[in-house]
Design an enzyme around this catalytic site. Structure first.
Site, PDB file in Angstrom:
ATOM      1  N   LYS A 109       0.848  -0.955  -0.478  1.00  0.00           N
ATOM      2  CA  LYS A 109       0.288   0.043  -0.011  1.00  0.00           C
ATOM      3  C   LYS A 109       1.029   1.321  -0.114  1.00  0.00           C
ATOM      4  O   LYS A 109       2.041   1.528   0.483  1.00  0.00           O
ATOM      5  CB  LYS A 109      -0.083   0.000   1.284  1.00  0.00           C
ATOM      6  CG  LYS A 109      -2.296  -1.315   0.945  1.00  0.00           C
ATOM      7  CD  LYS A 109      -2.881  -1.002   2.768  1.00  0.00           C
ATOM      8  CE  LYS A 109      -3.983  -1.779   2.409  1.00  0.00           C
ATOM      9  NZ  LYS A 109      -4.573  -2.197   3.915  1.00  0.00           N
ATOM     10  N   SER A 167     -10.584   1.693   5.605  1.00  0.00           N
ATOM     11  CA  SER A 167      -8.848   3.446   5.536  1.00  0.00           C
ATOM     12  C   SER A 167      -9.255   3.860   4.103  1.00  0.00           C
ATOM     13  O   SER A 167      -9.218   5.300   3.656  1.00  0.00           O
ATOM     14  CB  SER A 167      -8.250   2.483   6.074  1.00  0.00           C
ATOM     15  OG  SER A 167      -7.967   2.132   6.868  1.00  0.00           O
TER      16      SER A 167
HETATM   17  N1  COA Z   1     -13.235  -2.033  10.213  1.00  0.00           N
HETATM   18  C1  COA Z   1     -12.640  -0.921   9.180  1.00  0.00           C
HETATM   19  N2  COA Z   1     -12.356  -1.587   8.044  1.00  0.00           N
HETATM   20  C2  COA Z   1     -10.866  -2.660   8.615  1.00  0.00           C
HETATM   21  C3  COA Z   1     -11.244  -2.839   9.540  1.00  0.00           C
HETATM   22  C4  COA Z   1     -12.946  -2.803  10.824  1.00  0.00           C
HETATM   23  N3  COA Z   1     -12.451  -3.269  11.943  1.00  0.00           N
HETATM   24  N4  COA Z   1     -10.892  -3.987  10.006  1.00  0.00           N
HETATM   25  C5  COA Z   1      -9.893  -3.817   8.892  1.00  0.00           C
HETATM   26  N5  COA Z   1     -10.524  -2.745   7.985  1.00  0.00           N
HETATM   27  C6  COA Z   1     -10.375  -2.484   6.323  1.00  0.00           C
HETATM   28  C7  COA Z   1      -9.102  -1.463   6.704  1.00  0.00           C
HETATM   29  O1  COA Z   1      -8.928  -0.085   6.863  1.00  0.00           O
HETATM   30  C8  COA Z   1      -8.024  -1.393   5.179  1.00  0.00           C
HETATM   31  O2  COA Z   1      -8.631  -1.232   4.194  1.00  0.00           O
HETATM   32  P1  COA Z   1      -7.302  -0.317   3.155  1.00  0.00           P
HETATM   33  O3  COA Z   1      -7.154  -1.513   2.874  1.00  0.00           O
HETATM   34  O4  COA Z   1      -8.453   0.008   2.403  1.00  0.00           O
HETATM   35  O5  COA Z   1      -6.500   0.509   3.614  1.00  0.00           O
HETATM   36  C9  COA Z   1      -7.849  -2.936   4.807  1.00  0.00           C
HETATM   37  O6  COA Z   1      -8.840  -3.871   5.678  1.00  0.00           O
HETATM   38  C10 COA Z   1      -6.951  -4.008   5.914  1.00  0.00           C
HETATM   39  O7  COA Z   1      -6.088  -2.648   6.560  1.00  0.00           O
HETATM   40  P2  COA Z   1      -5.485  -3.647   8.147  1.00  0.00           P
HETATM   41  O8  COA Z   1      -6.493  -3.750   9.087  1.00  0.00           O
HETATM   42  O9  COA Z   1      -4.544  -1.715   8.486  1.00  0.00           O
HETATM   43  O10 COA Z   1      -4.170  -4.031   7.932  1.00  0.00           O
HETATM   44  P3  COA Z   1      -3.457  -4.276   6.309  1.00  0.00           P
HETATM   45  O11 COA Z   1      -3.690  -5.668   5.858  1.00  0.00           O
HETATM   46  O12 COA Z   1      -3.206  -3.294   5.892  1.00  0.00           O
HETATM   47  O13 COA Z   1      -1.896  -4.674   7.401  1.00  0.00           O
HETATM   48  C11 COA Z   1      -0.718  -6.796   7.805  1.00  0.00           C
HETATM   49  C12 COA Z   1      -2.321  -6.462   7.594  1.00  0.00           C
HETATM   50  C13 COA Z   1       0.656  -5.087   8.056  1.00  0.00           C
HETATM   51  C14 COA Z   1      -0.813  -7.130   9.359  1.00  0.00           C
HETATM   52  C15 COA Z   1       0.406  -7.598   6.986  1.00  0.00           C
HETATM   53  O14 COA Z   1       1.108  -6.667   6.293  1.00  0.00           O
HETATM   54  C16 COA Z   1       2.139  -7.817   8.173  1.00  0.00           C
HETATM   55  O15 COA Z   1       1.453  -9.025   9.159  1.00  0.00           O
HETATM   56  N6  COA Z   1       3.023  -6.890   7.952  1.00  0.00           N
HETATM   57  C17 COA Z   1       4.289  -7.795   8.372  1.00  0.00           C
HETATM   58  C18 COA Z   1       4.802  -8.209   7.240  1.00  0.00           C
HETATM   59  C19 COA Z   1       4.227  -9.941   7.593  1.00  0.00           C
HETATM   60  O16 COA Z   1       4.146 -10.482   8.809  1.00  0.00           O
HETATM   61  N7  COA Z   1       4.033  -9.994   6.705  1.00  0.00           N
HETATM   62  C20 COA Z   1       3.694 -11.961   6.095  1.00  0.00           C
HETATM   63  C21 COA Z   1       2.427 -12.037   6.550  1.00  0.00           C
HETATM   64  S1  COA Z   1       1.811 -13.010   6.323  1.00  0.00           S
END
Ligand code: COA
Length: 162
Positions: A44, A131
């Site tokens: 992202k 988001s």
């Molecule tokens: N209410 C509203 N929105 C929600 C939500 C809720 N309860 N739960 C999830 N979302 C939305 C978020 O707003 C976000 O929207 P967007 O895609 O428009 O930005 C999306 O769903 C998910 O975002 P978020 O919950 O912030 O997490 P992410 O998917 O960006 O995070 C990580 C993913 C960071 C947890 C993952 O990439 C990670 O673990 N990274 C570390 C590196 C790693 O270990 N990688 C291997 C993973 S197996």
């Protein structure tokens, strides 16, 4: 039974929404301690810096006593080992979340067999919220006040001269 279990709610939180807050409130009632672990999602392009996201989240959860905000880089599986936790919290809004979440949960468990991912459902008010949608509505001049915590709303307006 470990009575001192710390649960970790990881995410990019760009920005935190009321949907995230709903999940945090639910997790804080189940676990003695919840750490919100903010990181970069390399798939992202973030609007807010990591520090800004940490600050917004800290302001948004300041009233919940057993919740802490932290940041990390690298693998979530390694971060969990560092803080001696094995529980990951994720929100599931709709069926469309499932495949991505399922993949992440199984990959994390493959990296470390101890890791368990627990899915919580937000209030149905937030099942459509994301988001990206908040950023799009704000960018197009729509009213996004009801979708984000007050602290996020204020910072969002300042950053984007709204
Ligand atoms: N209410 C509203 N929105 C929600 C939500 C809720 N309860 N739960 C999830 N979302 C939305 C978020 O707003 C976000 O929207 P967007 O895609 O428009 O930005 C999306 O769903 C998910 O975002 P978020 O919950 O912030 O997490 P992410 O998917 O960006 O995070 C990580 C993913 C960071 C947890 C993952 O990439 C990670 O673990 N990274 C570390 C590196 C790693 O270990 N990688 C291997 C993973 S197996």
């Amino acid at each position: 039974m470990n009575t001192k279990i710390t649960a970790v709610y990881p995410g990019s939180f760009d920005p935190p929404t009321k949907g995230h807050l709903d999940i945090i409130a639910r997790a804080s009632k189940i676990f003695p301690k919840v750490i919100i672990a903010i990181t970069e999602n390399y798939n992202k392009h973030h609007m807010f810096s990591l520090q800004e996201r940490v600050d917004m989240m800290k302001e948004s959860v300041s009233s919940i006593k057993n919740v802490e905000v932290d940041s990390f880089s690298g693998l979530l599986a390694d971060y969990l080992i560092n803080i001696d936790s094995f529980i990951v919290i994720r929100g599931l809004r709709a069926l469309s979340d499932f495949e991505y979440e399922f993949q992440m949960a199984l990959m994390n468990r493959t990296l470390n067999q101890k890791i368990e991912t627990i899915f919580l459902m937000p209030d149905q008010l937030y099942t459509f919220l994301s988001s990206s949608m908040v950023k799009e509505i704000a960018g197009l001049g729509g009213d996004f006040k009801n979708f984000v915590p007050d602290a996020v709303y204020k910072r969002f307006k300042i950053k984007n001269n709204l």
